[in-house]
Motif scaffolding. Structure first.
Motif, PDB file in Angstrom:
ATOM      1  N   ASP A  48       0.805  -1.218   0.000  1.00 38.58           N
ATOM      2  CA  ASP A  48       0.000   0.000   0.000  1.00 38.58           C
ATOM      3  C   ASP A  48       0.838   1.268   0.000  1.00 38.58           C
ATOM      4  OD1 ASP A  48      -2.196  -1.616  -0.013  1.00 38.58           O
ATOM      5  OD2 ASP A  48      -2.675  -1.369   2.109  1.00 38.58           O
ATOM      6  N   LEU A  49       2.145   1.137   0.255  1.00 36.22           N
ATOM      7  CA  LEU A  49       3.023   2.298   0.171  1.00 36.22           C
ATOM      8  C   LEU A  49       3.226   2.757  -1.269  1.00 36.22           C
ATOM      9  CD1 LEU A  49       5.852   1.393   2.732  1.00 36.22           C
ATOM     10  CD2 LEU A  49       4.030   3.089   3.018  1.00 36.22           C
ATOM     11  N   LYS A  50       2.765   1.955  -2.216  1.00 35.11           N
ATOM     12  CA  LYS A  50       2.912   2.303  -3.628  1.00 35.11           C
ATOM     13  C   LYS A  50       2.292   3.661  -3.933  1.00 35.11           C
ATOM     14  CE  LYS A  50       3.644   1.654  -8.057  1.00 35.11           C
ATOM     15  NZ  LYS A  50       4.991   1.637  -8.644  1.00 35.11           N
ATOM     16  N   SER A  51       1.209   3.981  -3.230  1.00 31.14           N
ATOM     17  CA  SER A  51       0.517   5.252  -3.450  1.00 31.14           C
ATOM     18  C   SER A  51      -0.146   5.693  -2.155  1.00 31.14           C
ATOM     19  CB  SER A  51      -0.543   5.100  -4.547  1.00 31.14           C
ATOM     20  OG  SER A  51      -1.396   6.240  -4.593  1.00 31.14           O
ATOM     21  N   PRO A  52      -0.149   7.000  -1.859  1.00 27.90           N
ATOM     22  CA  PRO A  52      -0.835   7.463  -0.649  1.00 27.90           C
ATOM     23  C   PRO A  52      -2.331   7.180  -0.687  1.00 27.90           C
ATOM     24  CG  PRO A  52      -0.188   9.318  -2.047  1.00 27.90           C
ATOM     25  CD  PRO A  52       0.500   8.108  -2.590  1.00 27.90           C
ATOM     26  N   PHE A  53      -2.880   6.953  -1.868  1.00 22.65           N
ATOM     27  CA  PHE A  53      -4.309   6.678  -1.992  1.00 22.65           C
ATOM     28  C   PHE A  53      -4.675   5.270  -1.538  1.00 22.65           C
ATOM     29  CE2 PHE A  53      -3.462  10.014  -5.125  1.00 22.65           C
ATOM     30  CZ  PHE A  53      -4.430  10.939  -4.781  1.00 22.65           C
ATOM     31  N   GLY A  95       3.875  -3.405  -9.819  1.00 28.47           N
ATOM     32  CA  GLY A  95       4.283  -3.441 -11.218  1.00 28.47           C
ATOM     33  C   GLY A  95       3.655  -2.357 -12.071  1.00 28.47           C
ATOM     34  N   ILE A  96       2.851  -1.491 -11.464  1.00 26.57           N
ATOM     35  CA  ILE A  96       2.223  -0.393 -12.199  1.00 26.57           C
ATOM     36  C   ILE A  96       2.976   0.899 -11.903  1.00 26.57           C
ATOM     37  CG2 ILE A  96       0.088   0.927 -12.541  1.00 26.57           C
ATOM     38  CD1 ILE A  96      -1.448  -1.451 -11.505  1.00 26.57           C
ATOM     39  N   PRO A  97       3.422   1.639 -12.906  1.00 24.70           N
ATOM     40  CA  PRO A  97       4.136   2.891 -12.653  1.00 24.70           C
ATOM     41  C   PRO A  97       3.298   3.847 -11.816  1.00 24.70           C
ATOM     42  CG  PRO A  97       4.306   2.271 -14.961  1.00 24.70           C
ATOM     43  CD  PRO A  97       3.300   1.339 -14.354  1.00 24.70           C
ATOM     44  N   SER A  98       3.947   4.565 -10.911  1.00 22.15           N
ATOM     45  CA  SER A  98       3.228   5.513 -10.053  1.00 22.15           C
ATOM     46  C   SER A  98       2.530   6.594 -10.869  1.00 22.15           C
ATOM     47  CB  SER A  98       4.196   6.155  -9.059  1.00 22.15           C
ATOM     48  OG  SER A  98       4.731   5.184  -8.176  1.00 22.15           O
ATOM     49  N   GLY A  99       3.104   6.942 -12.013  1.00 22.48           N
ATOM     50  CA  GLY A  99       2.469   7.942 -12.860  1.00 22.48           C
ATOM     51  C   GLY A  99       1.121   7.499 -13.384  1.00 22.48           C
ATOM     52  N   VAL A 100       0.909   6.189 -13.435  1.00 25.71           N
ATOM     53  CA  VAL A 100      -0.387   5.648 -13.841  1.00 25.71           C
ATOM     54  C   VAL A 100      -1.307   5.543 -12.629  1.00 25.71           C
ATOM     55  CG1 VAL A 100      -1.586   3.641 -14.804  1.00 25.71           C
ATOM     56  CG2 VAL A 100       0.576   4.407 -15.800  1.00 25.71           C
TER      57      VAL A 100
END
Length: 236
Positions: A48-53, A95-100
């Protein structure tokens, strides 16, 4: 049972993360239950650290799905398996870029395909570990829908066992109540209403949605009855 309906010792294990003082060069260390739950909880938090959302998403879905599984009539063993699969259901998001992941606007075709791959990646990662392999297909099914419109397999109907449908419904409901780059969080009532709309559209079934809403403290609504010749309730 814990306050959410999940076995108390497992619920506590998710909150009291288990640190493993193991030499990282060793590959022969086995983790069994219940330390497995603490380890999976740590993986969930890291994912879940992949994104703040997504902060707290995996553990929240796990508790909701496990409790809903019990409400749907599944056994304690099945509920535990669903909870563990839910803890790692989103591991493929790495595996998904953060920009996506964090894009506030509409996704183009290529970006949307990257998003649709994350359940597949979760499944592949889990299949590489003998201990986690039994959770792989279940975890990889969390975006499948009853009408075949989901991903990554496009499974439908009897191809989706009740446990997989419960996990998918719990994931959808929990995500609706979280902020996303393209929308604010829905209120619990609005999330419940939207999940019931998914039932009317054939993407979810009543058993899994009623179970999720029950443990979430949200009231359901009577099933929508199709009237002959398109008549409305008032006309009938």
């Amino acid at each position: 049972m814990g306050p959410t309906g999940y076995p108390a010792e497992l619920s506590v294990a998710w909150r009291q993360r288990t640190w493993l003082p193991v030499d990282p060069s060793r590959s022969d260390v086995l983790i069994a239950h219940p330390p497995l739950d603490g380890a999976l909880g740590a993986v969930a938090d890291f994912t879940d650290l992949k994104s703040p959302f997504f902060r707290g998403h995996s553990s929240g879905v796990a508790e909701l799905a496990a409790a809903a599984a019990g409400a749907a009539g599944l056994s304690g063993v099945e509920a535990a398996e669903i909870g563990r699969a839910a803890l790692v259901h989103d591991v493929g998001r790495v595996g998904i870029p953060s920009g996506v992941s964090d894009r506030p606007g509409p996704l183009n075709t290529d970006q949307w395909e990257r998003v649709r791959l994350h359940p597949y990646l979760s499944e592949r990662v889990l299949h590489r570990c003998a201990l986690l392999g039994p959770f792989a297909v279940l975890a990889g099914s969390h975006h499948e829908r009853g009408d075949g419109s989901g991903y990554h397999r496009g499974s439908s109907g009897e191809q989706l066992p009740l446990g997989a449908r419960v996990l998918a419904a719990a994931d959808a409901y929990h995500a609706m109540g979280e902020d996303r780059p393209h929308r604010p969080a829905l209120t619990p009532n609005d999330a419940a209403s939207q999940l019931l709309d998914e039932v009317d559209a054939g993407r979810f079934g009543r058993p899994e949605v009623d179970a999720v809403l029950d443990v979430a403290g949200q009231a359901g609504r009577p099933p929508r009855v199709e009237r002959p010749a398109g008549l409305t309730e008032r006309e009938v």
